[in-house]
Design a protein around this motif. Sequence first.
Motif, PDB file in Angstrom:
ATOM      1  N   CYS A   1       0.854  -1.195   0.000  1.00 60.13           N
ATOM      2  CA  CYS A   1       0.000   0.000   0.000  1.00 60.13           C
ATOM      3  C   CYS A   1       0.888   1.243   0.000  1.00 60.13           C
ATOM      4  O   CYS A   1       1.809   1.359   0.816  1.00 60.13           O
ATOM      5  CB  CYS A   1      -0.905  -0.012   1.238  1.00 60.13           C
ATOM      6  N   ILE A   2       0.610   2.141  -0.931  1.00 59.68           N
ATOM      7  CA  ILE A   2       1.406   3.363  -1.055  1.00 59.68           C
ATOM      8  C   ILE A   2       0.580   4.498  -0.450  1.00 59.68           C
ATOM      9  O   ILE A   2      -0.532   4.788  -0.903  1.00 59.68           O
ATOM     10  CB  ILE A   2       1.747   3.637  -2.543  1.00 59.68           C
ATOM     11  N   VAL A   3       1.120   5.115   0.592  1.00 62.38           N
ATOM     12  CA  VAL A   3       0.355   6.126   1.324  1.00 62.38           C
ATOM     13  C   VAL A   3       1.183   7.388   1.536  1.00 62.38           C
ATOM     14  O   VAL A   3       2.400   7.398   1.343  1.00 62.38           O
ATOM     15  CB  VAL A   3      -0.075   5.594   2.722  1.00 62.38           C
ATOM     16  N   SER A   4       0.472   8.432   1.966  1.00 61.96           N
ATOM     17  CA  SER A   4       1.142   9.663   2.423  1.00 61.96           C
ATOM     18  C   SER A   4       0.060  10.412   3.176  1.00 61.96           C
ATOM     19  O   SER A   4      -1.116  10.205   2.917  1.00 61.96           O
ATOM     20  CB  SER A   4       1.625  10.499   1.250  1.00 61.96           C
ATOM     21  N   GLY A   5       0.431  11.224   4.121  1.00 59.21           N
ATOM     22  CA  GLY A   5      -0.622  11.958   4.809  1.00 59.21           C
ATOM     23  C   GLY A   5      -1.270  12.962   3.863  1.00 59.21           C
ATOM     24  O   GLY A   5      -2.478  13.125   3.796  1.00 59.21           O
ATOM     25  N   LYS A   6      -0.449  13.591   3.072  1.00 61.06           N
ATOM     26  CA  LYS A   6      -0.869  14.724   2.242  1.00 61.06           C
ATOM     27  C   LYS A   6      -1.074  14.279   0.793  1.00 61.06           C
ATOM     28  O   LYS A   6      -0.364  13.379   0.333  1.00 61.06           O
ATOM     29  CB  LYS A   6       0.265  15.755   2.307  1.00 61.06           C
TER      30      LYS A   6
ATOM     31  N   THR B   1     -10.624   6.012   7.081  1.00 64.85           N
ATOM     32  CA  THR B   1     -10.700   4.635   7.587  1.00 64.85           C
ATOM     33  C   THR B   1     -10.213   3.609   6.581  1.00 64.85           C
ATOM     34  O   THR B   1      -9.504   2.673   6.941  1.00 64.85           O
ATOM     35  CB  THR B   1     -12.163   4.305   7.972  1.00 64.85           C
ATOM     36  N   GLN B   2     -10.587   3.788   5.296  1.00 59.24           N
ATOM     37  CA  GLN B   2     -10.220   2.735   4.344  1.00 59.24           C
ATOM     38  C   GLN B   2      -8.719   2.680   4.101  1.00 59.24           C
ATOM     39  O   GLN B   2      -8.136   1.596   4.032  1.00 59.24           O
ATOM     40  CB  GLN B   2     -11.003   2.840   3.018  1.00 59.24           C
ATOM     41  N   THR B   3      -8.080   3.835   3.989  1.00 59.19           N
ATOM     42  CA  THR B   3      -6.635   3.806   3.740  1.00 59.19           C
ATOM     43  C   THR B   3      -5.905   3.267   4.967  1.00 59.19           C
ATOM     44  O   THR B   3      -4.973   2.464   4.849  1.00 59.19           O
ATOM     45  CB  THR B   3      -6.112   5.205   3.359  1.00 59.19           C
ATOM     46  N   LEU B   4      -6.319   3.687   6.151  1.00 62.60           N
ATOM     47  CA  LEU B   4      -5.694   3.160   7.373  1.00 62.60           C
ATOM     48  C   LEU B   4      -5.934   1.659   7.502  1.00 62.60           C
ATOM     49  O   LEU B   4      -5.023   0.902   7.837  1.00 62.60           O
ATOM     50  CB  LEU B   4      -6.257   3.877   8.601  1.00 62.60           C
ATOM     51  N   GLY B   5      -7.165   1.243   7.206  1.00 67.22           N
ATOM     52  CA  GLY B   5      -7.497  -0.188   7.302  1.00 67.22           C
ATOM     53  C   GLY B   5      -6.683  -1.009   6.323  1.00 67.22           C
ATOM     54  O   GLY B   5      -6.163  -2.080   6.665  1.00 67.22           O
ATOM     55  N   LEU B   6      -6.544  -0.509   5.097  1.00 64.14           N
ATOM     56  CA  LEU B   6      -5.779  -1.233   4.078  1.00 64.14           C
ATOM     57  C   LEU B   6      -4.295  -1.248   4.439  1.00 64.14           C
ATOM     58  O   LEU B   6      -3.635  -2.277   4.356  1.00 64.14           O
ATOM     59  CB  LEU B   6      -5.992  -0.597   2.700  1.00 64.14           C
ATOM     60  N   ALA B   7      -3.786  -0.078   4.857  1.00 64.99           N
ATOM     61  CA  ALA B   7      -2.363   0.001   5.197  1.00 64.99           C
ATOM     62  C   ALA B   7      -2.036  -0.896   6.396  1.00 64.99           C
ATOM     63  O   ALA B   7      -0.934  -1.426   6.491  1.00 64.99           O
ATOM     64  CB  ALA B   7      -1.965   1.451   5.486  1.00 64.99           C
ATOM     65  N   ALA B   8      -3.014  -1.060   7.278  1.00 62.07           N
ATOM     66  CA  ALA B   8      -2.784  -1.921   8.446  1.00 62.07           C
ATOM     67  C   ALA B   8      -2.898  -3.402   8.095  1.00 62.07           C
ATOM     68  O   ALA B   8      -2.623  -4.258   8.924  1.00 62.07           O
ATOM     69  CB  ALA B   8      -3.778  -1.570   9.548  1.00 62.07           C
ATOM     70  N   SER B   9      -3.295  -3.711   6.864  1.00 55.62           N
ATOM     71  CA  SER B   9      -3.561  -5.105   6.501  1.00 55.62           C
ATOM     72  C   SER B   9      -2.646  -5.652   5.412  1.00 55.62           C
ATOM     73  O   SER B   9      -2.703  -6.840   5.113  1.00 55.62           O
ATOM     74  CB  SER B   9      -5.020  -5.235   6.028  1.00 55.62           C
TER      75      SER B   9
END
Length: 310
Positions: free
Chosen positions: A42-47, A161-169
Amino acid sequence: MNWDNARRLLSFPSRKAAPPVLESSELPPCDPLAAVRARSLCIVSGKGGTGKSTLTASLASSFEHYGRALLVDADLGVGNAHLFCDLQPKRTLADVVSGKCSALEAVVSVRGQLDLLAGGSGCLGVASLGQEQMQRLASGLYSLEERYHSILIDGAAGLNTQTLGLAASVDLVLVVTTPDVTAMTDAYAFIKVLCASRPGLVPRLVVNRVIDPREGHAVAERMQAVAAKFLDLEIKLLSVLPEDRSAHRCTQRRRPVVLEEPDQPLGRALADLARRLEAELDQVHPHGVGRVLRHRLGRGSRTAAEVQGA
Ligand SMILES: Nc1ncnc2c1ncn2[C@@H]1O[C@H](COP(=O)(O)OP(=O)(O)O)[C@@H](O)[C@H]1O
Ligand SMILES: [Mg+2]
């Protein structure tokens, strides 16, 4: 966002409700007889605007060489991963989470071994998903992950919620920041919230749009020092990517940088990043992002068919 909702969705069932069946990594136990599930990233960033979609499009194109790959755009409000693939899919992940179609029905072919599950566009906004929608998201991915070698998720900006949930999984989380102090602050905030729900996670870091490599390494060192001091957390720097106009040109042409301008500095650095990620993913046992997310959502999770029929 609704923090109580987010915390509830990301937390595990209490010990009372479920005996301690979890491994210390807080993932569901491995079943050696279960079908092999896709490795997940999962590729994330706060901003927003740090380069997540630019990176994900190129990484997905690189990953298809290792086996069948699925690019998932988790941005249900202003998803644009399809633009990087030059596609305009009729069905999207927003339709999947609202129960209008199955995940398989929303998947489209990009090229060769690469498929896309597009994000939403102006449908749900970037607001956090509710329990029922999160269950559809989890069950949708669960229904797909035996078909792929890799699943790459382009996370939506912000602490939804979805990005946090995915990143946590997922098996591996890649946090993208730029040297911009607001991007760094938001990336740190995301890591802080994520790691509270996924103890033991070692986020991988990419510093993008760097003019001088020394600046990129200084950014990484600062984030690593703060995370070590205040969160007792290791952040692993994977790559410093150059500021490069080829990103803009390729977006205009709706093509990933690694395919369109592979010999430019950014194209070369992205190909190198893909190789590093592949080497990292090679070391992990793929748990299945849909499988883990279903587990995290608790025993109330149902199959995609059950949820759609509800
Ligand atoms: N390394 C880079 N050099 C120059 N421009 C970049 C680079 N990476 C991304 N960009 C540009 O930054 C903008 C935002 O990128 P995008 O991938 O859409 O970010 P996000 O998905 O995080 O919102 C785009 O205009 C893109 O072309
Ligand atoms: Mg994006």
